[in-house]
Design a protein around this motif. Sequence first.
Motif, PDB file in Angstrom:
ATOM      1  N   ILE A 190      38.581  72.085 -17.979  1.00 50.70           N
ATOM      2  CA  ILE A 190      38.379  72.941 -16.798  1.00 50.70           C
ATOM      3  C   ILE A 190      38.453  74.420 -17.176  1.00 50.70           C
ATOM      4  O   ILE A 190      39.398  74.869 -17.834  1.00 50.70           O
ATOM      5  N   GLY A 191      37.421  75.137 -16.792  1.00 47.73           N
ATOM      6  CA  GLY A 191      37.366  76.579 -17.033  1.00 47.73           C
ATOM      7  C   GLY A 191      36.931  76.967 -18.439  1.00 47.73           C
ATOM      8  O   GLY A 191      36.819  78.152 -18.744  1.00 47.73           O
ATOM      9  N   TRP A 192      36.655  75.986 -19.275  1.00 49.56           N
ATOM     10  CA  TRP A 192      36.310  76.292 -20.675  1.00 49.56           C
ATOM     11  C   TRP A 192      34.966  77.002 -20.802  1.00 49.56           C
ATOM     12  O   TRP A 192      34.041  76.755 -20.031  1.00 49.56           O
ATOM     13  N   THR A 193      34.881  77.828 -21.835  1.00 49.17           N
ATOM     14  CA  THR A 193      33.585  78.237 -22.350  1.00 49.17           C
ATOM     15  C   THR A 193      33.391  77.413 -23.612  1.00 49.17           C
ATOM     16  O   THR A 193      34.130  77.577 -24.586  1.00 49.17           O
ATOM     17  N   ALA A 194      32.453  76.472 -23.560  1.00 49.87           N
ATOM     18  CA  ALA A 194      32.257  75.554 -24.684  1.00 49.87           C
ATOM     19  C   ALA A 194      31.015  75.954 -25.479  1.00 49.87           C
ATOM     20  O   ALA A 194      30.054  76.493 -24.936  1.00 49.87           O
ATOM     21  N   VAL A 195      31.087  75.690 -26.778  1.00 51.52           N
ATOM     22  CA  VAL A 195      29.938  75.933 -27.657  1.00 51.52           C
ATOM     23  C   VAL A 195      29.566  74.583 -28.271  1.00 51.52           C
ATOM     24  O   VAL A 195      30.289  74.047 -29.111  1.00 51.52           O
ATOM     25  N   VAL A 196      28.466  74.003 -27.813  1.00 54.99           N
ATOM     26  CA  VAL A 196      28.018  72.705 -28.309  1.00 54.99           C
ATOM     27  C   VAL A 196      27.215  72.926 -29.590  1.00 54.99           C
ATOM     28  O   VAL A 196      26.257  73.706 -29.599  1.00 54.99           O
ATOM     29  N   VAL A 197      27.627  72.254 -30.659  1.00 47.20           N
ATOM     30  CA  VAL A 197      26.967  72.449 -31.958  1.00 47.20           C
ATOM     31  C   VAL A 197      26.188  71.191 -32.365  1.00 47.20           C
ATOM     32  O   VAL A 197      26.728  70.086 -32.347  1.00 47.20           O
ATOM     33  N   ASP A 198      24.947  71.373 -32.713  1.00 42.58           N
ATOM     34  CA  ASP A 198      24.117  70.279 -33.222  1.00 42.58           C
ATOM     35  C   ASP A 198      23.299  70.820 -34.387  1.00 42.58           C
ATOM     36  O   ASP A 198      23.208  72.038 -34.575  1.00 42.58           O
ATOM     37  N   ASP A 199      22.693  69.922 -35.180  1.00 45.57           N
ATOM     38  CA  ASP A 199      21.928  70.437 -36.319  1.00 45.57           C
ATOM     39  C   ASP A 199      20.552  70.960 -35.916  1.00 45.57           C
ATOM     40  O   ASP A 199      20.143  72.026 -36.348  1.00 45.57           O
ATOM     41  N   VAL A 200      19.857  70.190 -35.073  1.00 44.69           N
ATOM     42  CA  VAL A 200      18.492  70.593 -34.705  1.00 44.69           C
ATOM     43  C   VAL A 200      18.308  70.508 -33.190  1.00 44.69           C
ATOM     44  O   VAL A 200      18.729  69.547 -32.557  1.00 44.69           O
ATOM     45  N   TYR A 201      17.678  71.524 -32.646  1.00 49.56           N
ATOM     46  CA  TYR A 201      17.291  71.510 -31.234  1.00 49.56           C
ATOM     47  C   TYR A 201      15.829  71.100 -31.203  1.00 49.56           C
ATOM     48  O   TYR A 201      14.971  71.805 -31.732  1.00 49.56           O
ATOM     49  N   THR A 202      15.554  69.950 -30.617  1.00 49.10           N
ATOM     50  CA  THR A 202      14.170  69.480 -30.591  1.00 49.10           C
ATOM     51  C   THR A 202      13.587  69.694 -29.199  1.00 49.10           C
ATOM     52  O   THR A 202      12.906  70.674 -28.952  1.00 49.10           O
ATOM     53  N   THR A 203      13.913  68.796 -28.266  1.00 49.83           N
ATOM     54  CA  THR A 203      13.440  69.039 -26.895  1.00 49.83           C
ATOM     55  C   THR A 203      14.569  69.596 -26.029  1.00 49.83           C
ATOM     56  O   THR A 203      14.351  69.950 -24.885  1.00 49.83           O
ATOM     57  N   GLY A 204      15.785  69.621 -26.585  1.00 52.80           N
ATOM     58  CA  GLY A 204      16.923  70.103 -25.819  1.00 52.80           C
ATOM     59  C   GLY A 204      17.575  69.028 -24.969  1.00 52.80           C
ATOM     60  O   GLY A 204      18.527  69.301 -24.241  1.00 52.80           O
ATOM     61  N   ALA A 205      17.083  67.784 -25.076  1.00 55.87           N
ATOM     62  CA  ALA A 205      17.623  66.707 -24.229  1.00 55.87           C
ATOM     63  C   ALA A 205      19.100  66.438 -24.524  1.00 55.87           C
ATOM     64  O   ALA A 205      19.916  66.320 -23.603  1.00 55.87           O
ATOM     65  N   THR A 206      19.457  66.366 -25.809  1.00 50.18           N
ATOM     66  CA  THR A 206      20.848  66.098 -26.177  1.00 50.18           C
ATOM     67  C   THR A 206      21.743  67.257 -25.750  1.00 50.18           C
ATOM     68  O   THR A 206      22.804  67.044 -25.150  1.00 50.18           O
ATOM     69  N   ALA A 207      21.306  68.475 -26.026  1.00 54.95           N
ATOM     70  CA  ALA A 207      22.088  69.659 -25.662  1.00 54.95           C
ATOM     71  C   ALA A 207      22.293  69.730 -24.147  1.00 54.95           C
ATOM     72  O   ALA A 207      23.393  70.019 -23.672  1.00 54.95           O
TER      73      ALA A 207
END
Length: 226
Positions: A172-189
């Motif tokens: 709650i209230g977090w600023t999160a930074v989601v890390v992945d190797d590749v952004y393809t269509t952005g579906a996972t992100a």
Amino acid sequence: MRPETLPCCHLCGERCAVEEIAGAGFGRAADLRCEACSAEAPGFARAFAFGPYSGNLRALIRLHKFEGTQELAVPLGARLATVLRSVAAETEAPVLHVVAVPLFGSRRRYNQSEQMADAALRELRRSGEAGRFLAAHRVLRRVRATESQSHLTPAQRKKNVRGAFAVRGDVIGWTAVVVDDVYTTGATAAECTRTLREAGAANVYVVTLARTQPERVERWGALDLG
Ligand SMILES: [Zn+2]
């Protein structure tokens, strides 16, 4: 103008089409939106990538991910650290919780995104810049296996990852930074973002090493990304 010289959407990084740029007039780069982001703003605040998914960067990512070359986490993490610096410059949030996209079960011996994120944080610590970043990979887990995304269209990818993640603990209230190797269509992100936001995260940034651009591939199926 050649497609690869066109500017990118400020929110998701997608290369904009000539019509979209013309539609935006001569405003600030920060106002430029691709068609998808104009229609519906993504759940995340902004997606950052180190570079395009091509050439050496693509080769290194694939060696790290598929060939078990784990020592590549260090140079890839150094590149990722420069992207994390951009996030730190973008937000005044006092704490930035870094969350790698989780894998399901033990399909691979290691999570390449988590390795890179940790290497990036070590790099930032060495230069005294890690102050606001906190690794928090365990809060996000994958609750079901997803089909390999490689042969799926953007719409199918979205459906494929729907409900695949869950939050464990308090965000709650977090600023999160989601890390992945590749952004393809952005579906996972987008799905990680949705899951974190529904659990109470205030803001989510997406950080990847590389980003594909649609004009680089004839069809999404040409990529064999997980
Ligand atoms: Zn966009």
